[in-house]
Design an enzyme around this catalytic site. Structure first.
Site, PDB file in Angstrom:
ATOM      1  N   THR A 162      -3.696  22.080 -52.557  1.00 15.84           N
ATOM      2  CA  THR A 162      -4.883  21.448 -51.985  1.00 15.84           C
ATOM      3  C   THR A 162      -4.978  20.040 -52.563  1.00 15.84           C
ATOM      4  OG1 THR A 162      -6.313  22.364 -53.729  1.00 15.84           O
ATOM      5  CG2 THR A 162      -6.106  23.639 -51.700  1.00 15.84           C
ATOM      6  N   HIS A 163      -5.289  19.082 -51.700  1.00 11.67           N
ATOM      7  CA  HIS A 163      -5.272  17.656 -52.082  1.00 11.67           C
ATOM      8  C   HIS A 163      -3.878  17.218 -52.526  1.00 11.67           C
ATOM      9  CE1 HIS A 163      -9.701  17.644 -52.026  1.00 11.67           C
ATOM     10  NE2 HIS A 163      -9.600  18.812 -52.650  1.00 11.67           N
ATOM     11  N   GLU A 187       9.416  13.249 -37.954  1.00 11.30           N
ATOM     12  CA  GLU A 187       8.796  11.926 -37.923  1.00 11.30           C
ATOM     13  C   GLU A 187       8.593  11.457 -36.489  1.00 11.30           C
ATOM     14  OE1 GLU A 187      10.466  10.138 -42.167  1.00 11.30           O
ATOM     15  OE2 GLU A 187      11.663   9.881 -40.347  1.00 11.30           O
ATOM     16  N   LYS A 209      21.695  10.915 -47.602  1.00 10.27           N
ATOM     17  CA  LYS A 209      20.367  11.144 -47.011  1.00 10.27           C
ATOM     18  C   LYS A 209      20.362  12.246 -45.947  1.00 10.27           C
ATOM     19  CE  LYS A 209      17.093   9.140 -47.759  1.00 10.27           C
ATOM     20  NZ  LYS A 209      16.607   7.846 -47.278  1.00 10.27           N
ATOM     21  N   SER A 262      22.732   4.789 -42.573  1.00  9.50           N
ATOM     22  CA  SER A 262      23.930   3.955 -42.467  1.00  9.50           C
ATOM     23  C   SER A 262      24.364   3.440 -43.823  1.00  9.50           C
ATOM     24  CB  SER A 262      23.658   2.777 -41.522  1.00  9.50           C
ATOM     25  OG  SER A 262      22.614   1.957 -42.038  1.00  9.50           O
ATOM     26  N   HIS A 311       0.872  -1.179   0.000  1.00  8.51           N
ATOM     27  CA  HIS A 311       0.000   0.000   0.000  1.00  8.51           C
ATOM     28  C   HIS A 311       0.901   1.218   0.000  1.00  8.51           C
ATOM     29  CE1 HIS A 311      -3.064   2.915   1.096  1.00  8.51           C
ATOM     30  NE2 HIS A 311      -4.001   1.974   1.024  1.00  8.51           N
TER      31      HIS A 311
END
Length: 447
Positions: free
Chosen positions: A150-151, A285, A278, A273, A70
């Site tokens: 848009t879209h 993300e 990149k 890696s 407790h």
């Protein structure tokens, strides 16, 4: 006394050490309340002794809890050893007044709400800081031409500053919601086993809540109803969704095929890696991923509202995880976005290149209106512009020819617009003659 002006890290606010610190303060204040109103045998001298000697140790509490199973009893047992350590042998022990007339949730819920107000205050600081940066960057980029989408499809010319401005206003709304959430959670309750004050004077509750800057829960059924906590969780989820929106936009703009903006890439940072070239939007993300956690935890809070009768503890285990995770995750998301938006790298020349990629298609709405102004029907005008647009699209899609929308319009005998009119129409700034209205509104935005 708790120092309400310190700024611990968000993770520290949800640590056992901080929780026990707040628990200790609630218990000491309750003793001082009893001594002040005189509803029990505790004297002001004993209350002062408790204030001076109260202390706890998280590791010792853990060891005691292994036996008691407790947490509150383990806490109280540990606190008593420090309060009574210097009491002369045979003298009454002041610790007997600690938790007098209270039940565990009187302590736990009041302390939890106090901690949640602290955590919400910290989030508001983060949100306001990010909002101010977005506002500043909006004015920096108020004349930076880019294409609106848009879209996901090129629509009309705009300025990049509008993106920052939109984020700033959304963060302002987030701050207002967090303010409401803080008001909604700033409650305390010391009302006994089923909320009837059967063993404690309501004035103790009032005393403790006033000292902690909490409102008294008008009806607590041992617990403070979890709709309070669900509201906070929903506000956190909405704020996380705003963070996700910002991060998603940056991710989309950083795609190789778009490349109008990039999150900061630190010196020495590596993107892959396997592929040395990149430069990935990994922090954005991460923000999007953590948003899923915060949004999902709102459902946990909703499920915690319906408890059996006056109380059960099905909510307790879930919220100990979900509340801390949501506050800590959102705090980190806002911290990440503050760095990203401050250092967001923009490529105005790439924006101009993208603006012209569709060879004038983004001016179709202005051509349509100009043709209507000449007296032909909107339906006929639409047919003229759509035919020229589809011809342009066909060449773009199949990489054939270099004709523009204007080229096809000038070949169509139904299009009677003059060269001067077409020159004016195909100037992207013609879309922006009212944009100052938006930035004038933004000037008045304050965090």
């Amino acid at each position: 006394m708790i120092d309400r002006y310190t700024e611990p890290e968000m993770g520290e606010l949800f640590s056992l050490a901080h929780k026990y610190k707040v628990w200790q303060e609630v218990e000491v204040l309750a003793c001082e309340a009893h001594a002040e109103i005189g509803d029990s045998g505790i004297t002001k001298q004993e209350a002062a002794w408790i204030r001076a000697h109260a202390q706890v140790d998280a590791h010792e509490i853990d060891e005691i809890e292994k036996v008691t199973n407790h947490d509150v009893i383990a806490f109280l047992t540990n606190m008593a050893t420090y309060i009574d350590a210097d009491v002369e042998p045979g003298a009454p022990k002041p610790s007997r007044w600690v938790h007098y007339g209270m039940t565990s949730t009187d302590l736990g819920d009041t302390a939890l709400c106090y901690i949640l107000t602290q955590a919400t205050d910290r989030l508001r600081e983060r949100v306001r800081s990010l909002g101010e940066v977005c506002k500043a960057r909006a004015f920096e980029e108020r004349d930076t031409l880019c294409v609106g989408r848009t879209h996901g499809i090129h629509a009309e010319p705009m300025v990049f500053g509008l993106k920052f401005a939109s984020w700033a206003w959304e963060l302002k709304r987030a701050d207002e919601r967090l303010q409401l959430a803080r008001q909604n959670i700033a409650y305390g309750a010391i009302s006994g086993a089923v909320g009837t004050y059967s063993s404690i004077d309501p004035r103790v509750e009032q005393f403790v809540c006033e000292r902690l800057h909490l409102a008294v829960d008008p009806v607590s059924t041992q617990v403070i109803s979890r709709d309070h906590h669900a509201f906070v969780a929903s506000v956190l989820a909405c704020c996380a969704a705003t963070c996700e929106r910002i991060a998603t936009e940056i991710r989309a703009l950083q795609k190789t095929d778009t490349l109008e903006a990039e999150e900061p890439f630190r010196a020495g940072q590596k993107g892959s890696s396997a592929m040395p070239h990149k430069r990935n939007p990994i922090t954005c993300e991460k923000v999007c991923g953590l948003a899923r956690v915060v949004k999902a935890n709102a459902q946990v809070a909703y499920d915690n509202v319906a408890l059996w009768h006056e109380r059960d503890i099905s909510h307790s285990s879930a919220e100990r995880v979900a509340q801390a995770d949501s506050f800590i995750a959102l705090d980190h998301m806002l911290h990440c976005l503050l760095r990203i938006v401050k250092g967001l790298v923009l490529y105005p020349e790439r924006m101009k290149y993208n603006l012209n990629q569709t060879r004038g298609l983004i001016f179709s709405s202005k051509v349509l209106l100009a043709l209507v102004d000449t007296g032909i029907t909107r339906e006929d005008a639409y047919a003229v512009v759509q035919k020229a647009s589809m011809s342009t699209w066909h060449e773009i899609q199949h990489c054939t020819g270099q004709h523009t929308l204007r080229d096809f319009l000038e070949k169509d005998e139904r299009c009677t617009l003059s060269a001067a009119t077409l020159d004016a129409i195909f100037d992207p700034h013609t879309f922006l003659h009212h944009v100052d209205v938006v930035f004038d509104r933004l000037k008045g935005l304050e965090f």
